[in-house]
Design a protein around this motif. Sequence first.
Motif, PDB file in Angstrom:
ATOM      1  N   GLU A   1      -7.334   1.120   3.078  1.00  0.00           N
ATOM      2  CA  GLU A   1      -6.749   0.341   1.983  1.00  0.00           C
ATOM      3  C   GLU A   1      -6.940  -1.154   2.212  1.00  0.00           C
ATOM      4  O   GLU A   1      -7.208  -1.912   1.268  1.00  0.00           O
ATOM      5  CB  GLU A   1      -5.255   0.661   1.846  1.00  0.00           C
TER       6      GLU A   1
ATOM      7  N   PHE B   1       0.814  -1.218   0.000  1.00  0.00           N
ATOM      8  CA  PHE B   1       0.000   0.000   0.000  1.00  0.00           C
ATOM      9  C   PHE B   1       0.852   1.274   0.000  1.00  0.00           C
ATOM     10  O   PHE B   1       0.308   2.374  -0.098  1.00  0.00           O
ATOM     11  CB  PHE B   1      -0.893   0.029   1.241  1.00  0.00           C
TER      12      PHE B   1
ATOM     13  N   ARG C   1      -8.722   4.401  -5.311  1.00  0.00           N
ATOM     14  CA  ARG C   1      -7.617   3.703  -4.646  1.00  0.00           C
ATOM     15  C   ARG C   1      -7.415   2.312  -5.186  1.00  0.00           C
ATOM     16  O   ARG C   1      -6.432   1.656  -4.853  1.00  0.00           O
ATOM     17  CB  ARG C   1      -7.873   3.637  -3.144  1.00  0.00           C
TER      18      ARG C   1
ATOM     19  N   LYS D   1      -3.204   2.192   7.324  1.00  0.00           N
ATOM     20  CA  LYS D   1      -3.769   1.756   6.047  1.00  0.00           C
ATOM     21  C   LYS D   1      -5.053   0.951   6.238  1.00  0.00           C
ATOM     22  O   LYS D   1      -5.298  -0.031   5.545  1.00  0.00           O
ATOM     23  CB  LYS D   1      -2.727   0.930   5.280  1.00  0.00           C
TER      24      LYS D   1
END
Length: 360
Positions: free
Chosen positions: A271, A255, A357, A268
Amino acid sequence: MQITTELGQEIIERLSEYIEVDINIMDLNGKIVASTDSSRISQIHSGALKVIQNQQSVILTEKDVINFPGTKQGVNLPILHQNKIKGVVGVSGNPAAIKQITSIIRASVEITLEQINIQRQAYFKERQWSHWVHQLLHPMGFEIEQLEEDAIYSLTINPKQSWRLLVFTGDDIHDCLDPIRQELLGAKINNLLTLPYLGNEIIVAIDPVFDRIDDFVNKIINHSKKQVHVGVGNVEFGIKGIRESYFQAKKSLAFASANSNITYIEDKKLERLIASIPDQEYNAVCKNYEILLHNLDKEYLNTIEVYLSMNFSIKETAGKLHIHRNTLQYRLDQLKEKIGLDPRSVYDAFILTIILRTKI
């Protein structure tokens, strides 16, 4: 540790770089296993046999060698390691002239023997650790009972502790292994292991109470002349926790942004959630929006990204983009019209975040 031909020759090669005398090393059978005179290797040195028998030095003059086959005049001293005789070192020459240098050589041999022993023990220990870690981190899983038993009885560690894993990666990352170990030692950072792993990783398990990770990592990064990336896992408990923290650190590297040297998995969370979305579900919900977004001008994509990063603030987004508030509002309206998602809606903004993303 027994003195063998291999070990004796290693000692001779180390000493002969600094001392210009004829040196012989004999094993406990009195056989010359290493010598600066290769023609004497494998001969039985009767003077060494007497040293071993009496555990005392034997000094031979030219007259004495007649009664000691396979010898030359010189000084022969017992080699001691951990208070036990391990062999004999002999130096050829006039005993009166070489007696002192022979004592120095014996001390050097004993120190060298201890250094080799320490190095071999360290190497053996690292092999044990490496084997254990490869079993623990095997992608197909591991046997917890066997690893716990090995941890207690072979590695002599308490498996019921918490650790945080750091994964260092980059080109020629193994060049950083010694600096990492030295920094851990110098900074008195309690760590469970520091090992090279796979082809391009160094893994470090540190005490969870240590909170100066950025300082520690930056010192290693500054030492390296090449790009180094470090992933940091969460604090996890036990042997399973070591594995979990390792894979968290690895995931954080996946990430990481290109200009980031240190990435914490705890930063994260979004993510991780996005990455867990199955492709089938993503395509069913987001694919059409993704296609429409992809066809937009770059200024619209940049507007969305900045607007979301500014937490829906019109004022801060307009300032960041250097545009008028009305221009920003117009772009947001256009985005809603062109793709069917309104960035000003939390619900739609989350879908946009997933797409941005994941794909864009």
